[in-house]
Every structure is written in structure tokens, then in C-alpha cells.
Scaffold this motif. Structure first.
Motif, short mmCIF file in Angstrom:
data_model
loop_
_atom_site.label_atom_id
_atom_site.label_comp_id
_atom_site.label_asym_id
_atom_site.label_seq_id
_atom_site.Cartn_x
_atom_site.Cartn_y
_atom_site.Cartn_z
N ARG A 25 -6.52 1.57 -4.89
CA ARG A 25 -5.46 1.79 -5.89
C ARG A 25 -5.04 0.53 -6.62
O ARG A 25 -4.65 0.60 -7.79
CB ARG A 25 -4.26 2.42 -5.19
CG ARG A 25 -4.54 3.78 -4.58
CD ARG A 25 -3.29 4.39 -3.97
NE ARG A 25 -3.57 5.72 -3.42
CZ ARG A 25 -3.48 6.03 -2.11
NH1 ARG A 25 -3.11 5.09 -1.24
NH2 ARG A 25 -3.75 7.24 -1.69
N GLU A 48 0.83 -1.21 0.00
CA GLU A 48 0.00 0.00 0.00
C GLU A 48 0.86 1.26 0.00
O GLU A 48 0.48 2.28 -0.58
CB GLU A 48 -0.95 -0.03 1.19
CG GLU A 48 -2.00 -1.12 1.04
CD GLU A 48 -2.96 -1.22 2.20
OE1 GLU A 48 -4.18 -1.14 1.98
OE2 GLU A 48 -2.47 -1.36 3.35
N VAL A 106 -7.46 11.41 -11.51
CA VAL A 106 -7.82 10.16 -10.84
C VAL A 106 -8.95 10.40 -9.85
O VAL A 106 -9.92 9.63 -9.80
CB VAL A 106 -6.59 9.58 -10.12
CG1 VAL A 106 -7.00 8.44 -9.19
CG2 VAL A 106 -5.56 9.08 -11.13
N ARG A 107 -8.85 11.44 -9.07
CA ARG A 107 -9.83 11.68 -8.00
C ARG A 107 -11.14 12.28 -8.52
O ARG A 107 -12.22 11.90 -8.08
CB ARG A 107 -9.24 12.61 -6.94
CG ARG A 107 -8.23 11.94 -6.02
CD ARG A 107 -7.73 12.92 -4.97
NE ARG A 107 -6.90 12.26 -3.97
CZ ARG A 107 -7.36 11.72 -2.84
NH1 ARG A 107 -8.65 11.78 -2.58
NH2 ARG A 107 -6.55 11.15 -1.99
N ARG A 143 -3.29 13.60 -10.35
CA ARG A 143 -4.12 13.16 -9.22
C ARG A 143 -5.55 13.70 -9.33
O ARG A 143 -6.50 13.02 -8.94
CB ARG A 143 -3.48 13.59 -7.90
CG ARG A 143 -2.28 12.73 -7.53
CD ARG A 143 -1.67 13.17 -6.25
NE ARG A 143 -0.62 12.25 -5.83
CZ ARG A 143 0.35 12.56 -4.98
NH1 ARG A 143 0.39 13.77 -4.46
NH2 ARG A 143 1.26 11.66 -4.65
N GLY A 192 -5.37 1.72 1.42
CA GLY A 192 -5.60 2.17 0.06
C GLY A 192 -5.53 1.10 -1.01
O GLY A 192 -5.81 1.38 -2.18
N LEU A 230 1.80 1.66 -3.55
CA LEU A 230 0.69 2.17 -4.33
C LEU A 230 0.45 3.66 -4.09
O LEU A 230 -0.06 4.36 -4.97
CB LEU A 230 -0.58 1.38 -3.97
CG LEU A 230 -0.63 -0.07 -4.44
CD1 LEU A 230 -1.76 -0.82 -3.74
CD2 LEU A 230 -0.80 -0.15 -5.95
N ALA A 231 0.81 4.13 -2.91
CA ALA A 231 0.65 5.55 -2.58
C ALA A 231 1.85 6.37 -3.02
O ALA A 231 1.82 7.60 -2.92
CB ALA A 231 0.43 5.72 -1.08
N ARG A 251 -7.14 -0.18 -9.67
CA ARG A 251 -6.95 0.88 -10.66
C ARG A 251 -5.64 0.71 -11.41
O ARG A 251 -5.57 0.92 -12.63
CB ARG A 251 -6.98 2.24 -9.95
CG ARG A 251 -7.02 3.44 -10.89
CD ARG A 251 -7.35 4.68 -10.11
NE ARG A 251 -6.33 5.01 -9.13
CZ ARG A 251 -6.57 5.55 -7.93
NH1 ARG A 251 -7.81 5.77 -7.54
NH2 ARG A 251 -5.58 5.84 -7.11
N ILE A 252 -4.59 0.31 -10.71
CA ILE A 252 -3.29 0.17 -11.33
C ILE A 252 -3.16 -1.16 -12.06
O ILE A 252 -2.66 -1.24 -13.18
CB ILE A 252 -2.18 0.32 -10.27
CG1 ILE A 252 -2.08 1.78 -9.81
CG2 ILE A 252 -0.83 -0.17 -10.79
CD1 ILE A 252 -1.10 2.01 -8.68
#
Length: 270
Positions: free
Chosen positions: A158, A124, A228-229, A225, A154, A127-128, A161-162
Motif C-alpha cells: 500500500r 500499516e 485497486v485489487r 477496493r 501491507g 494504510l489499511a 501505491r499511495i
């Protein structure tokens, strides 16, 4: 580059920080426990991220780990009793949530170097982050379902998504381990390097990013970002205003002069 701590802080510090130019090295420092994260480590990691965010001289973070393993995940014996109705709160004043799942994002990029065992919150943290370098023999696992909990840093957001839905669910719902090649195939890892060289390579990348215009790096990160958000339309709406702001900066002038004179640019972050 050695994985041994080089600063003079107390030896029981769970997280070591070291400045190298515009890069802040952030080292997990609990090797006798395979860098399992107890409450103190979580707090100190959050404070290190806060330092990176606040200091205008720092442009890139580099997260790595002391010893043979990146992390064995949470120290459940220490964290378990601290879980309340709202989960676990560990971000102190001046800190930033390293997994950035509380609505606030770091404005500066983070490169991460992993090795050995990299479980649960380690994935995680990857991923962040923004760029990940892995030692060839690294083993990964998102094991929470085998412990009766869910990934809460997360991964549920994430990882699909990845990596794509099926890839993420294959590993999150089984708790099985996977290797560095699989991590790269799914996009969790950008480079695989020989064991022992992951920190050196990650530092090369961090320095390369830090040499670019910092306002432009941060604007690029922020717009990506936003997409994405908030979706493509929100990101598109921000492109021209961001360009106008950057074009008026001293760094844009420096970049243009470097282009014309064919000399390396020395950006100042203004």
C-alpha cells in the motif's frame, strides 16, 4: 476529548472499545509500553474489528491510542518466539485481520487518529484505514529493515501505491523517521491538527461518515477496493448493478425525501 479509557473493562485490556452512536471507538491501551503490540493486543484488535464488521448498528470504526504515543510497533520480545514457518497467526475466531492482508477486507470505513510515535505496524494500520488524522508533532517510521525483517502488515503493497514508488522506498529502505507534514505530502495523512485534538477531530469525521447512508458508504468503499485489487474494468462492471441495488433501498427513498423537503436524512441502513 480525553485520551483516557472510559469503559469499565479490566484495566489490563490491551484494546478498549466504546460505542458512540453508530461509531465504534477502538483504543490501543498499553501506554506504559508506548502501545507496543504484543500477542494479546493483536488478538483483541482483531476481535474489535470483527465486532465492527458484524454489528449492523455500527457503521464506522475509529482507531486511536491511549497515552502519548500511538504505537512503538511490535513487541518483538513477545512476538518473536511465536513466529513460525508461516509467520505469526493471531486472528481468533470472530476476528478480522486489522491489516487486512489475508484476503478479507472490512466492509465498513475506519478513521484513525495518531500521535506521538507511530512506527511500523502503526503506519500499516493507517494504510489499511480510510482517513487518517495526525497530531502535528507525530513522528513516523517504517523501521523493519533495521530489525532484520520486512514490513508484513501491507506497507510493501500500500505504501508505494499511495505515496509513489520513490517516496515509499525512501522511507521503507532506510528506516528513517519522518514527520507529519511529510506523511501528509505523501498521502498517508489527510489532516494535521494541534497536538491533543486528533481524537476529537477524527471523531467528528467518523460521525460525519456515520450520518450518511451506510449501504451507500459500504458500496462506495467496496467499488473503490475492487478497482485497486482487480482493476478498473472490474470496478466499472460493478457500478450499474450497485446503483440499481442502492436505488431500490429504503435509504435511497429517505435520501430523496430529504433532498425534496430540505430536511436532514435519518438513514436506517436498509
Amino acid at each position: 476529548m480525553s485520551n483516557e479509557p472510559t469503559d469499565d473493562r479490566a484495566t489490563d485490556a490491551r484494546v478498549l472499545t466504546e460505542r458512540q452512536g453508530h461509531v465504534l471507538l477502538i483504543g490501543l491501551n498499553r501506554p506504559d509500553k508506548r502501545n507496543a503490540a504484543d500477542f494479546a493486543m493483536l488478538q483483541q484488535l482483531a476481535l474489535a474489528y470483527g465486532e465492527l464488521e458484524r454489528d449492523p448498528e455500527l457503521r464506522v470504526g475509529l482507531v486511536y491510542a491511549i497515552g502519548e504515543h500511538f504505537t512503538a510497533g511490535l513487541d518483538l520480545a513477545d512476538i518473536g518466539p511465536r513466529l513460525g514457518p508461516d509467520g505469526v497467526e493471531f486472528v481468533p475466531d470472530g476476528g478480522i485481520h486489522p491489516w487486512q492482508v489475508d484476503g478479507r477486507s472490512l466492509s465498513k470505513p475506519v478513521v484513525i487518529a495518531v500521535q506521538g510515535t507511530c512506527l511500523t505496524l502503526g503506519i500499516e494500520l493507517m494504510l489499511a484505514s480510510d482517513v487518517c488524522v495526525a497530531a502535528a508533532s507525530t513522528r513516523f517510521g517504517q523501521l523493519e529493515v533495521a530489525r532484520g525483517i520486512l514490513p508484513f502488515g501491507g506497507a510493501t503493497i500500500r505504501f508505494p501505491r499511495i505515496a509513489g514508488w520513490g517516496n515509499a522506498m525512501r522511507w521503507m529502505l532506510t528506516g528513517d523517521l519522518f514527520d507529519a507534514e511529510e506523511a501528509r505530502r505523501m498521502g498517508l495523512v489527510q489532516e494535521i491538527v494541534p497536538d491533543g485534538s486528533q481524537l476529537e477531530r477524527a471523531l467528528e469525521l467518523a460521525r460525519r461518515i456515520a450520518a450518511q447512508a451506510p449501504l451507500a458508504v459500504q458500496a462506495t468503499l467496496a467499488n473503490a477496493r475492487t478497482a485497486v485489487r482487480d482493476g478498473d474494468a472490474a470496478a466499472e462492471a460493478g457500478l450499474q448493478p450497485a446503483l440499481a441495488r442502492l436505488a431500490a433501498s429504503a435509504d435511497a427513498r429517505i435520501g430523496m425525501e430529504a433532498f425534496i423537503t430540505r430536511k436532514p436524512a435519518e438513514f436506517i441502513g436498509r
